[in-house]
Design an enzyme around this catalytic site. Structure first.
Site: not given
Ligand code: 13P
Length: 248
Positions: A10, A95, A164
């Site tokens: 990120k 995403h 996700e």
């Molecule tokens: P986390 O593993 O911090 O929950 O984030 C997941 C994510 O958004 C991966 O793209």
């Protein structure tokens, strides 16, 4: 089929972090040909990451998003062509954090651009908490999957989707393991129903949302799970390396 373990950094990192991360990772990562490790740093850190990628040959690189075309007059954007040049084989598309900032429902044109530039998109889908609470998960996913169906003619390799659930990202919560398996199966079935020429083995579905060292093994050993996309826990290089080195 090799399982994918992907790290989505990120907006995290600086030059020192990147240097130290890859020094540790490349020294400690077991050369395990059963897994495909992919790192998604910020755009700024791709160049340095690419240096370590080429030197070690232990992982692949991806970008967290890209623009929908390669035209140069696009202030603030990054094209698929630029990403290819800097060593990216993969791009995340859609995403939920990106969708939240960009308010675009139809991101078909981004998928198409990634595919026509010979990169592999990892197309992210997932329901938010109110979708889940109103039992709309499957219909929300079906709408999001339409972008894949629309672009199917551009796919030559595997289709990779990351499931996700938005409510699981960064919350420490994950769906029940049988729910993950069920939703992954639903995704594979939905795509192969629309495209009967495609076999389910050509469709990979990764799980993302609060994955960490404690739950990775169980998730990766679950039916229909082809890999994981990890946010927070991938920032800790020791935890991420342990995740990658775990015997399945
Ligand atoms: P986390 O593993 O911090 O929950 O984030 C997941 C994510 O958004 C991966 O793209």
């Amino acid at each position: 089929m090799k399982k994918i373990i992907a790290a989505n950094w990120k907006m995290y990192g600086n030059n020192n972090f990147v240097q130290e991360y890859f020094e540790y990772l490349t020294k400690n990562l077991k050369n395990n040909n059963k897994k495909n490790i992919i790192i998604f740093p910020s755009y700024l850190h791709l160049d340095k990451a690419n240096f370590f990628k080429k030197k070690s040959n232990l992982f692949k690189l991806g970008a967290q998003s890209c623009h929908c075309n390669n035209k140069t007059a696009q202030t603030s954007s990054i094209s698929a062509k630029m990403l290819m040049e800097i060593g990216c084989d993969y791009t995340l598309v859609g995403h939920s954090e990106w969708r939240n900032n960009n308010h675009e429902k139809n991101i078909s044109h981004i998928l198409r651009n990634v595919l026509t530039n010979n990169m592999t998109p990892i197309y992210c889908i997932g329901e938010n908490l109110s979708d889940k609470e109103s039992n709309n998960t499957e219909s929300v996913l079906e709408v999001q999957l339409q972008n894949i169906i629309d672009n199917i003619d551009y796919y030559s390799g595997k289709i990779i989707i990351a499931y996700e659930p938005v409510w699981a990202i960064g919350s420490g919560l994950t769906p029940e393991i049988n729910v993950i398996s069920f939703i992954h199966s639903y995704i594979k079935t939905k795509i192969s129903q629309k495209l009967p020429s495609l076999q389910e083995k050509d469709i990979m579905v990764l799980y993302g949302g609060s994955v960490n060292i404690k739950n990775t093994k169980e998730i990766l050993n679950t039916n229909n799970v082809d890999g994981v996309l990890i946010g927070g826990a991938s920032i800790d290089v020791k935890e991420f390396t342990n995740i990658c080195n775990q015997e399945l």
